[in-house]
Design a protein around this motif. Sequence first.
Motif, mmCIF file in Angstrom:
data_model
loop_
_atom_site.group_PDB
_atom_site.id
_atom_site.type_symbol
_atom_site.label_atom_id
_atom_site.label_comp_id
_atom_site.label_asym_id
_atom_site.label_seq_id
_atom_site.Cartn_x
_atom_site.Cartn_y
_atom_site.Cartn_z
ATOM 1 N N LYS A 5 0.834 -1.202 0.000
ATOM 2 C CA LYS A 5 0.000 0.000 0.000
ATOM 3 C C LYS A 5 0.871 1.256 0.000
ATOM 4 O O LYS A 5 1.837 1.363 0.742
ATOM 5 C CB LYS A 5 -0.927 0.001 1.217
ATOM 6 N N HIS A 6 0.483 2.186 -0.855
ATOM 7 C CA HIS A 6 1.194 3.467 -0.951
ATOM 8 C C HIS A 6 0.152 4.552 -1.183
ATOM 9 O O HIS A 6 -0.445 4.650 -2.251
ATOM 10 C CB HIS A 6 2.208 3.432 -2.096
ATOM 11 N N LYS A 30 2.289 6.339 12.344
ATOM 12 C CA LYS A 30 2.594 5.497 13.503
ATOM 13 C C LYS A 30 1.602 4.349 13.632
ATOM 14 O O LYS A 30 1.966 3.249 14.065
ATOM 15 C CB LYS A 30 2.592 6.349 14.767
ATOM 16 N N LYS A 31 0.358 4.584 13.249
ATOM 17 C CA LYS A 31 -0.648 3.518 13.347
ATOM 18 C C LYS A 31 -0.480 2.487 12.236
ATOM 19 O O LYS A 31 -0.784 1.304 12.433
ATOM 20 C CB LYS A 31 -2.051 4.120 13.300
ATOM 21 N N TYR A 32 0.008 2.924 11.058
ATOM 22 C CA TYR A 32 0.140 2.012 9.913
ATOM 23 C C TYR A 32 1.603 1.989 9.449
ATOM 24 O O TYR A 32 1.932 2.501 8.360
ATOM 25 C CB TYR A 32 -0.786 2.463 8.776
ATOM 26 N N THR A 36 3.255 2.935 3.094
ATOM 27 C CA THR A 36 4.034 4.105 2.692
ATOM 28 C C THR A 36 3.081 5.269 2.426
ATOM 29 O O THR A 36 2.070 5.105 1.737
ATOM 30 C CB THR A 36 4.848 3.808 1.427
ATOM 31 N N PHE A 37 3.418 6.434 2.971
ATOM 32 C CA PHE A 37 2.632 7.649 2.759
ATOM 33 C C PHE A 37 3.548 8.703 2.136
ATOM 34 O O PHE A 37 4.641 8.945 2.633
ATOM 35 C CB PHE A 37 2.065 8.172 4.083
ATOM 36 N N PRO A 150 -8.526 4.612 9.150
ATOM 37 C CA PRO A 150 -9.042 5.357 10.309
ATOM 38 C C PRO A 150 -7.931 5.628 11.305
ATOM 39 O O PRO A 150 -7.084 4.766 11.560
ATOM 40 C CB PRO A 150 -10.114 4.422 10.887
ATOM 41 N N VAL A 151 -7.927 6.842 11.846
ATOM 42 C CA VAL A 151 -6.871 7.234 12.777
ATOM 43 C C VAL A 151 -7.502 8.028 13.913
ATOM 44 O O VAL A 151 -8.368 8.873 13.690
ATOM 45 C CB VAL A 151 -5.776 8.055 12.058
ATOM 46 N N CYS A 152 -7.082 7.733 15.135
ATOM 47 C CA CYS A 152 -7.563 8.457 16.311
ATOM 48 C C CYS A 152 -6.531 9.528 16.664
ATOM 49 O O CYS A 152 -5.348 9.220 16.826
ATOM 50 C CB CYS A 152 -7.762 7.507 17.493
#
Length: 334
Positions: A5-6, A30-32, A36-37, A150-152
């Motif tokens: 995933k990118h 940090k969650k994933y 790659t982002f 999803p991110v908190c």
Amino acid sequence: MARDKHLLLLRFSALGDILMTVPVIDALAKKYPDTTFTVVSRVYVGSIFRRCPANVHFRGVKLEQYGGVAGLSRLVGELCHELKPTQVCDLHDVLRTKIMRQLFRLRGIPTCHIVKNRKARKRFITSRPLLQQETSFERYAKALGRAGFPVCLPDNNAETDEEHRTVGSGCEVRRVGIAPFAAHETKIYPLEKMEQVVRLLSEQGIKVYLFGAGREEKNVMEQWASRYERVESVAGTLPDMAAEADLIGTLDCMLTMDSGNMHLAALTPVRLLSIWGATHPKGGFLPWRRDESGCIQRELECRPCSIYGNKACRFGDCRCLDISPTEIVKRICE
């Protein structure tokens, strides 16, 4: 075999909005950690994103080189060839990025985008009492959720981490940063009054650092630095935005407008005071992990007159910025 995933993240302006993506992207990465982002944005903000986790990358773009649909098509082709994204998340949602989303989809790459809810923001201007609007941080997080990530976010209503509670506490104020400019006139504290703030701080033996960009801003700040002791303009003297943040982080207090410099300072542990004129903190642009106790403002019926501060004052005098320099200096020294 499935590709790794990118996710490409698009956001080109304004500076404050770009900087507001940083804590969200930091939490996302940090969650994933296995994803790659890549942030695609203006070249000059790249140094800030280099501080994110190792799975966050940056691709700077000089938009003047990609004019019109043909230019954007070329840009999308370059991004696909170089980065091979599996998804695109548009954190801007303007005409340019809407065209880019369509071009990515034509190449078989799924996209999603931020929902700005412009109608709610328009109602906010005339609503009384003012109702807290969804923050940009929350809008970014929701867009990423639609992308399947999803991110908190940590609590953004107050300075909750230990470093924010302890930096500067119990210390006499000796080093203050001031960023006196903003993108729109209705958000800029009158310069003749800001010069008085600088003078009063200097007379109290406080070292003042002036932050800004552009020739006109630099000229004003250099004049102030030449007139008063212990006043230094750092405009154009630092190598990049990350170095600017490093300096801000060492100060006892930072005073800004509702501006990009406010959001840059909010990424550091500095004590932050911001002056608000035509805009209002409840409009969704309160800086990261800060609350209204750090906002200097006048509560007037005509405020806010716009979300972004890009409309002329209806009275022609920006009375929302009629704040005494001594009051501002008092807030700093407190």
